[in-house]
Write an enzyme that holds these catalytic residues in place. Structure first.
Site, PDB file in Angstrom:
ATOM      1  N   CYS A   1       0.811  -1.219   0.000  1.00  0.00           N
ATOM      2  CA  CYS A   1       0.000   0.000   0.000  1.00  0.00           C
ATOM      3  C   CYS A   1       0.847   1.274   0.000  1.00  0.00           C
ATOM      4  O   CYS A   1       0.539   2.245  -0.702  1.00  0.00           O
ATOM      5  CB  CYS A   1      -0.953   0.006   1.185  1.00  0.00           C
ATOM      6  SG  CYS A   1      -0.279  -0.753   2.662  1.00  0.00           S
TER       7      CYS A   1
ATOM      8  N   HIS B   1      -2.915   6.196   4.371  1.00  0.00           N
ATOM      9  CA  HIS B   1      -1.507   6.379   4.713  1.00  0.00           C
ATOM     10  C   HIS B   1      -1.058   7.763   4.210  1.00  0.00           C
ATOM     11  O   HIS B   1      -1.457   8.191   3.124  1.00  0.00           O
ATOM     12  CB  HIS B   1      -0.630   5.354   3.994  1.00  0.00           C
ATOM     13  CG  HIS B   1      -0.833   3.935   4.430  1.00  0.00           C
ATOM     14  ND1 HIS B   1      -1.551   3.566   5.542  1.00  0.00           N
ATOM     15  CD2 HIS B   1      -0.378   2.776   3.887  1.00  0.00           C
ATOM     16  CE1 HIS B   1      -1.524   2.240   5.670  1.00  0.00           C
ATOM     17  NE2 HIS B   1      -0.832   1.744   4.672  1.00  0.00           N
TER      18      HIS B   1
END
Ligand SMILES: NC(=O)c1ccc[n+]([C@@H]2O[C@H](COP(=O)([O-])OP(=O)(O)OC[C@H]3O[C@@H](n4cnc5c(N)ncnc54)[C@H](OP(=O)(O)O)[C@@H]3O)[C@@H](O)[C@H]2O)c1
Length: 344
Positions: free
Chosen positions: A130, A242
């Site tokens: 990710c 994130h």
């Protein structure tokens, strides 16, 4: 005739997001099958307005399935992906099990869609980590313009990146702080509530963690093997998305204004960059969104040809489920696969 798509890990954070994204984007599926472990057999998950009963992966026959979105961790993928691929079903895997295999393309469609051509070697395509996915979406257009020499990245990664039990741990610990219950660390090496943890994945002999190593190796495989990258990966008490603080050194000159214009036009990128309080994106705002957001674009006065960026994206979407569905779309749109004949 449409495709038959199976999702392995359909009850997980990423699997549920895959079901939503297939529906939202109108993926040409005639049938979608939800698979998970025996623990979840018979539970229900939503696919648009349809409720799917979860089936168990054990003994599932993939011979009439066209695409398997695999999202059940590395060990399940290591065991199952080759078996599923051997049944003529293309596996798009979310774990790290196949990413570093030279015969498996590692794809971020905005960056290296053409590399998908070699997928038949194993019938497996890998989705990156990710933190890498959102980074390379932002780096690619800048690399095309000014050639990146070196990247220094610090990540601020949400707990959902470690799975649904990790997200539960943040919730439980946060609650425990307020009601003064004892705190228990299960998924994380230290308390995550009201804290930050400078360790994601295991330590290697060189002092870097495996997550930091993944960012280096995956950026080279997806974007350019000549790019030098060094990372510090940190877990923060955020549920979804994130964030990354990125320092980039280029071979050629590039100004912050030029970078802003390039990123405004780049596929998958959205620039929110006002130099005023709140004129940037935070993880909370990126959650549930598809874009890789770029803010705080500025020149680095300490090196020649340096830029600094703040990059934020939903790790469950661009970092995993969305990217996997986009890969499936590349297969379909480029006519690299055809729907199999289904039993009447
Ligand atoms: N979260 C992210 O940001 C992110 C980003 C990129 C890649 N990934 C990768 O995506 C994968 C899934 O992550 P996640 O966050 O969705 O994890 P998760 O929320 O913990 O879900 C794991 C899923 O795997 C299933 N599963 C576990 N063991 C299984 C088995 N033996 N057979 C069949 N299914 C099994 C679980 O089913 P049960 O409910 O039955 O246990 C569940 O559906 C991992 O490989 C992860 O590394 C995650």
């Amino acid at each position: 005739m449409g495709y038959k798509v199976a999702i392995v890990g359909a009850t997980g954070n990423v699997g549920r997001e895959m079901l939503s994204i297939l529906d939202e984007r109108g993926f040409p599926a005639d049938e979608v099958v939800a698979l998970a472990s025996r623990r979840s057999q018979g539970t229900e998950v939503s696919y648009g307005d349809t409720v799917l009963k979860v089936k168990t992966l054990d003994n599932y026959d993939f011979s009439d399935t066209d695409i398997c979105l695999m999202s059940a961790g590395g060990s399940v993928s290591k065991e199952w992906s080759p078996k599923i691929a051997a049944e003529g079903c293309v596996v798009i895997d979310n774990s790290s099990a196949w990413r570093y295999d030279a015969d498996v393309p590692l794809i971020v469609p905005e960056v290296n869609a053409d590399a998908i051509a070699s997928f038949r070697k194993r019938n497996i395509i890998a989705n990156p980590n990710c933190s890498t996915a959102q980074l390379v979406v932002a780096l690619k257009p800048l690399h095309d313009r000014a050639r990146i020499k070196r990247v220094v990245v610090s990540t601020y990664q949400s707990v959902s990146g470690a799975g649904k039990e990790a997200a539960d741990e943040l919730f439980t610990q946060t609650r425990a702080v307020f009601v003064t219950d004892p705190l228990e660390n299960k998924k994380f090496p230290k308390r995550i509530a009201f804290n930050v943890i400078p360790q994601i994945d295991v330590f290697q002999d060189d002092g870097f963690t495996r997550e930091e190593w993944k960012m280096v190796v995956e950026t080279k495989k997806i974007l350019d093997p000549k790019i030098k990258l060094v990372a510090t990966c940190v877990r923060v008490p955020v549920f979804v998305s994130h964030a990354e603080a990125v320092a980039i050194e280029f071979e050629n000159p590039i100004t912050a204004d030029e970078a802003r214009d390039i990123l405004r036009e780049a596929p998958g990128c959205l620039v929110i960059d006002k130099r005023e309080p709140g004129g940037y994106i935070t993880p909370y705002e990126a959650a549930g969104e598809d874009a890789t957001y770029i803010s705080r674009i500025r020149e680095d006065p300490t090196v020649d040809n340096g830029l600094m960026l703040w990059v934020v994206s939903d790790n469950l979407r661009k970092g995993a489920a969305l990217n996997a569905v986009q890969i499936a779309e590349v297969l379909v749109n480029r006519r690299l696969i055809q729907p199999k004949q289904k039993a009447a």
